[in-house]
Design a protein around this motif. Structure first.
Motif, PDB file in Angstrom:
ATOM      1  N   GLY A 137      -7.107  -2.652  -4.264  1.00  0.00           N
ATOM      2  CA  GLY A 137      -6.709  -1.674  -3.247  1.00  0.00           C
ATOM      3  C   GLY A 137      -6.191  -0.389  -3.873  1.00  0.00           C
ATOM      4  N   TYR A 138      -5.319  -0.558  -4.887  1.00  0.00           N
ATOM      5  CA  TYR A 138      -4.765   0.640  -5.553  1.00  0.00           C
ATOM      6  C   TYR A 138      -5.879   1.435  -6.244  1.00  0.00           C
ATOM      7  N   LEU A 139      -6.807   0.694  -6.873  1.00  0.00           N
ATOM      8  CA  LEU A 139      -7.911   1.359  -7.576  1.00  0.00           C
ATOM      9  C   LEU A 139      -8.794   2.121  -6.574  1.00  0.00           C
ATOM     10  N   TRP A 140      -9.027   1.504  -5.451  1.00  0.00           N
ATOM     11  CA  TRP A 140      -9.853   2.130  -4.415  1.00  0.00           C
ATOM     12  C   TRP A 140      -9.189   3.420  -3.926  1.00  0.00           C
ATOM     13  N   ARG A 141      -7.858   3.321  -3.705  1.00  0.00           N
ATOM     14  CA  ARG A 141      -7.118   4.495  -3.237  1.00  0.00           C
ATOM     15  C   ARG A 141      -7.152   5.607  -4.309  1.00  0.00           C
ATOM     16  N   LEU A 142      -7.002   5.169  -5.568  1.00  0.00           N
ATOM     17  CA  LEU A 142      -7.036   6.125  -6.687  1.00  0.00           C
ATOM     18  C   LEU A 142      -8.401   6.821  -6.751  1.00  0.00           C
ATOM     19  N   SER A 143      -9.452   6.028  -6.522  1.00  0.00           N
ATOM     20  CA  SER A 143     -10.795   6.623  -6.576  1.00  0.00           C
ATOM     21  C   SER A 143     -10.975   7.646  -5.453  1.00  0.00           C
ATOM     22  N   GLN A 144     -10.360   7.387  -4.312  1.00  0.00           N
ATOM     23  CA  GLN A 144     -10.441   8.349  -3.200  1.00  0.00           C
ATOM     24  C   GLN A 144      -9.740   9.666  -3.589  1.00  0.00           C
ATOM     25  N   VAL A 145      -8.551   9.494  -4.194  1.00  0.00           N
ATOM     26  CA  VAL A 145      -7.791  10.686  -4.616  1.00  0.00           C
ATOM     27  C   VAL A 145      -8.585  11.469  -5.659  1.00  0.00           C
ATOM     28  N   LEU A 146      -9.173  10.720  -6.603  1.00  0.00           N
ATOM     29  CA  LEU A 146      -9.952  11.341  -7.674  1.00  0.00           C
ATOM     30  C   LEU A 146     -11.116  12.155  -7.095  1.00  0.00           C
ATOM     31  N   CYS A 147     -11.832  11.533  -6.160  1.00  0.00           N
ATOM     32  CA  CYS A 147     -12.971  12.222  -5.533  1.00  0.00           C
ATOM     33  C   CYS A 147     -12.505  13.510  -4.836  1.00  0.00           C
ATOM     34  N   GLN A 183       7.212 -13.407  17.601  1.00  0.00           N
ATOM     35  CA  GLN A 183       5.828 -13.144  17.196  1.00  0.00           C
ATOM     36  C   GLN A 183       5.786 -12.132  16.044  1.00  0.00           C
ATOM     37  N   ALA A 184       6.605 -11.098  16.203  1.00  0.00           N
ATOM     38  CA  ALA A 184       6.648 -10.079  15.140  1.00  0.00           C
ATOM     39  C   ALA A 184       7.136 -10.681  13.841  1.00  0.00           C
ATOM     40  N   GLN A 185       8.140 -11.515  13.944  1.00  0.00           N
ATOM     41  CA  GLN A 185       8.691 -12.162  12.748  1.00  0.00           C
ATOM     42  C   GLN A 185       7.620 -13.042  12.088  1.00  0.00           C
ATOM     43  N   TRP A 186       6.885 -13.768  12.935  1.00  0.00           N
ATOM     44  CA  TRP A 186       5.825 -14.642  12.413  1.00  0.00           C
ATOM     45  C   TRP A 186       4.782 -13.792  11.668  1.00  0.00           C
ATOM     46  N   LEU A 187       4.393 -12.690  12.276  1.00  0.00           N
ATOM     47  CA  LEU A 187       3.382 -11.821  11.655  1.00  0.00           C
ATOM     48  C   LEU A 187       3.900 -11.233  10.342  1.00  0.00           C
ATOM     49  N   ASP A 188       5.150 -10.788  10.347  1.00  0.00           N
ATOM     50  CA  ASP A 188       5.738 -10.212   9.119  1.00  0.00           C
ATOM     51  C   ASP A 188       5.738 -11.227   7.989  1.00  0.00           C
ATOM     52  N   LYS A 189       6.094 -12.480   8.316  1.00  0.00           N
ATOM     53  CA  LYS A 189       6.139 -13.525   7.299  1.00  0.00           C
ATOM     54  C   LYS A 189       4.745 -13.802   6.755  1.00  0.00           C
ATOM     55  N   ALA A 190       3.774 -13.832   7.675  1.00  0.00           N
ATOM     56  CA  ALA A 190       2.399 -14.173   7.273  1.00  0.00           C
ATOM     57  C   ALA A 190       1.803 -13.130   6.328  1.00  0.00           C
ATOM     58  N   VAL A 191       2.179 -11.877   6.498  1.00  0.00           N
ATOM     59  CA  VAL A 191       1.566 -10.817   5.666  1.00  0.00           C
ATOM     60  C   VAL A 191       2.491 -10.328   4.556  1.00  0.00           C
ATOM     61  N   ALA A 192       3.656 -10.959   4.406  1.00  0.00           N
ATOM     62  CA  ALA A 192       4.641 -10.461   3.432  1.00  0.00           C
ATOM     63  C   ALA A 192       4.102 -10.486   2.005  1.00  0.00           C
ATOM     64  N   GLY A 193       3.198 -11.433   1.704  1.00  0.00           N
ATOM     65  CA  GLY A 193       2.693 -11.558   0.325  1.00  0.00           C
ATOM     66  C   GLY A 193       1.605 -10.554  -0.033  1.00  0.00           C
ATOM     67  N   ILE A 194       1.089  -9.808   0.954  1.00  0.00           N
ATOM     68  CA  ILE A 194       0.036  -8.820   0.672  1.00  0.00           C
ATOM     69  C   ILE A 194       0.713  -7.522   0.229  1.00  0.00           C
ATOM     70  N   ARG A 195       0.469  -7.128  -1.053  1.00  0.00           N
ATOM     71  CA  ARG A 195       1.258  -6.014  -1.605  1.00  0.00           C
ATOM     72  C   ARG A 195       0.653  -4.640  -1.310  1.00  0.00           C
ATOM     73  N   PHE A 196      -0.638  -4.597  -1.055  1.00  0.00           N
ATOM     74  CA  PHE A 196      -1.266  -3.299  -0.781  1.00  0.00           C
ATOM     75  C   PHE A 196      -1.052  -2.958   0.696  1.00  0.00           C
ATOM     76  N   ARG A 197      -0.288  -1.913   0.943  1.00  0.00           N
ATOM     77  CA  ARG A 197       0.203  -1.651   2.293  1.00  0.00           C
ATOM     78  C   ARG A 197      -0.908  -1.492   3.350  1.00  0.00           C
ATOM     79  N   PRO A 198      -1.961  -0.724   3.064  1.00  0.00           N
ATOM     80  CA  PRO A 198      -3.023  -0.599   4.082  1.00  0.00           C
ATOM     81  C   PRO A 198      -3.645  -1.954   4.441  1.00  0.00           C
ATOM     82  N   ASP A 199      -3.794  -2.847   3.437  1.00  0.00           N
ATOM     83  CA  ASP A 199      -4.327  -4.184   3.715  1.00  0.00           C
ATOM     84  C   ASP A 199      -3.348  -4.968   4.588  1.00  0.00           C
TER      85      ASP A 199
END
Lengths: 289, 254
Positions: A82-92, A8-24
């Motif tokens: 995602g990166y832009l959103w995170r950057l905006s949080q840091v900026l604020c 199950q873990a392997q299946w989940l890892d494969k399914a989300v491997a293409g999402i590059r923004f880690r929190p997502d």
């Protein structure tokens, strides 16, 4: 059981491997895991005799090929947002911290609101009249409004005489009078600019001088100070007074008081020549500008 | 009360990530502007600050003829605020803050700008009239103090012994290109009283018709920051022939 969990873990890892923004990636993985759990629970509710291991396998099969699903998920979850959103949080956060630091370090408050100063001659017209009678003329005076003046554009700054009054003595002044003035001009001068970081130089009010059409000059505060080796006093010879009445990030309003030598003077020019500048603001005292 | 806050927080409008991004960027921009204004609108470079000073004083942009580097105070500087200028003869001269001198057809403007860690802050500007001849004027922006200026002599024969030679800085512009030597005698009003004393002067060619002049007295006395006085200037070519002589009062700023 452990093998199945790993599957199950392997299946989940494969399914989300293409999402590059880690929190997502973590959020989607958690959501998919919840779906799997739900599906497994459904299967166990519908088929109570089904072993949990098989329920898991079936649930995984029902979810489809993790690689195909992963490609679709990667398309939806763009990393830059995602990166832009995170950057905006840091900026604020940084801005808030820096503002706190600035406030605590005693920096000057910003010019984002209107600062106002009282007029040197008093707020009410009758106060001003009394002051002029007392310090300039030493006798009763009368007033008339200054004609409407045109605006002057100079090197990106706009100078407008907004309103003004000309004061004259009621009676003819004695020949042996102490003060030589026959008129006094009181006007407000508005200066506007386009960028908040480029206000007119702070020395403007101290360096503003004047000349009239009779050939008389009127010293700026700074010139007088340098020449007289003393602070100027009201009513003293040929001195222009200029003070700040109000200031905003895009404008400044000055109060100008100019005692004029001759009653026949028809025009004065306010001049700013500090450092080699050549600003001239004509002010017509009577008639059309 | 705590529950009320919890409920209110839970009921707050939920924004999509795009809107959160827009909200954060707007807040960051407004906060950034506030901060920028808080610190007096500093700019990235000292030269930008000099140009802004020109605009604020209603002056047209001048052609830069002299400037100290933004960074690099050298190893012998007395303060981190000092900037080093190297003369054509290799002498390293140190001036407090970043200095700029620009010329227009009729005048020259000078300004010093304080260079901070990341940004350049405010400065002060002065102008002097040009008349086509060599123009000597004080490199000073205030009537209250004379900026720090010095050159350093290092004697390695006794370890490393540093001698700081302080001077009152003057700038000499519009010097003919064939000038090889400048001779200057100066008399300046003293800091206290009305006494006027003669000063010795060293001069260094910085290239482009610009010379830096350092006035000093052996007894270490300082002139009044108003820098009033008179001078006699003689310019010589490589054969030591007198090219030009000029005398007069030290000019007052415009």
């Amino acid at each position: 059981m452990a093998d199945d969990k790993y599957g199950q873990a392997q299946w989940l890892d494969k399914a989300v491997a293409g999402i590059r923004f880690r929190p997502d990636r973590a959020a989607v993985r958690a959501e998919l895991a919840a779906h799997l759990e739900d599906k497994q629970a459904d299967l166990q509710r519908i088929f109570p005799d089904i072993p949990p291991q098989e329920a898991e396998v079936r649930a995984l099969e029902a979810m489809g090929d993790p690689e195909v699903l992963g490609r679709e998920l990667a398309k939806i979850h763009k990393p830059w947002l995602g990166y832009l959103w995170r950057l905006s949080q840091v900026l604020c956060t940084l801005v808030v911290l820096a503002a706190l630091w600035g406030a605590m370090s005693g920096s000057n408050p910003p010019d984002i609101w209107v600062h106002t100063n009282p007029s040197w001659l008093g707020e009410q017209p009758e106060d001003r009249q009394e002051e002029l009678e007392r310090i300039v003329f030493g006798s009763k005076i009368q007033s008339r409004p200054l004609p409407v003046q045109g605006a002057v554009e100079y090197r990106g700054y706009t100078f407008t005489v907004e309103e003004g009054t000309v004061w004259e003595p009621l009676a003819e002044m004695p020949e042996d009078r102490f003060v030589p003035y026959e008129q006094a001009v009181l006007l407000t001068l508005r200066v506007e600019w386009s960028r908040p970081d480029q206000p007119l130089a702070a020395n403007f009010s101290g360096e503003l001088w004047a000349e009239d059409d009779r050939g008389n000059g009127y010293l700026s505060y700074e010139d007088y100070y340098h020449n007289a080796d003393d602070m100027p006093r009201w009513g003293e010879a040929q001195l222009l007074h200029c003070g700040v009445l109000a200031r905003t990030p895009f404008s400044c309003v000055y109060e100008v008081v100019l005692p004029v030598l001759n009653q026949e003077t028809g025009q004065v020019k306010l001049r700013y020549t500090y450092g080699g500048a050549d600003l001239s603001i004509p002010v017509v005292l009577e008639g059309e500008p | 009360m705590r529950t009320w806050w919890k409920n209110a927080w839970a009921r707050r409008p939920k924004l999509s990530r795009g809107w959160k991004l827009v909200r954060n960027l707007v807040l960051g921009a407004v906060g950034g502007y506030l901060l920028w204004s808080f610190w007096g609108y500093p700019l990235p470079t000292a030269e930008m600050t000099f140009r802004r000073l020109e605009r604020q004083h209603l002056l047209s942009p001048s052609e830069l003829v002299f400037s100290t580097p933004e960074y690099g105070q050298g190893t012998d500087a007395a303060s981190k605020r000092d900037r080093m200028v190297e003369a054509l003869d290799g002498t390293k001269l140190y001036l407090e803050d970043c200095w700029f001198a620009g010329v227009t057809e009729e005048s020259t403007v000078i300004a010093s700008v304080e260079r901070g860690l990341l940004l350049a802050g405010d400065g002060q500007l002065r102008g002097y009239a040009r008349d086509g001849g060599p123009l000597l004027f004080p490199l000073s922006q205030s009537e209250w103090e004379i900026p720090r200026a010095y050159w350093v002599e290092v004697d390695y024969s006794v370890g490393a012994h540093y001698t700081y030679h302080n001077f009152v800085p003057f700038l000499l512009l519009d010097v003919p290109g064939e000038t090889r030597r400048v001779e200057l005698s100066l008399e300046l009003r003293q800091e206290t009283g009305t006494q006027i004393l003669p000063y010795q002067a060293d001069s260094w060619d910085l290239g482009g018709g610009v010379w830096l002049v350092g006035a000093w007295r052996e007894d270490g006395q300082s002139p009044s920051p108003w820098l009033e006085g008179s001078y006699t200037l003689r310019l010589y070519d490589e054969k030591d022939t007198l090219l030009k002589q000029r005398e007069g009062a030290i000019p007052r700023p415009l």
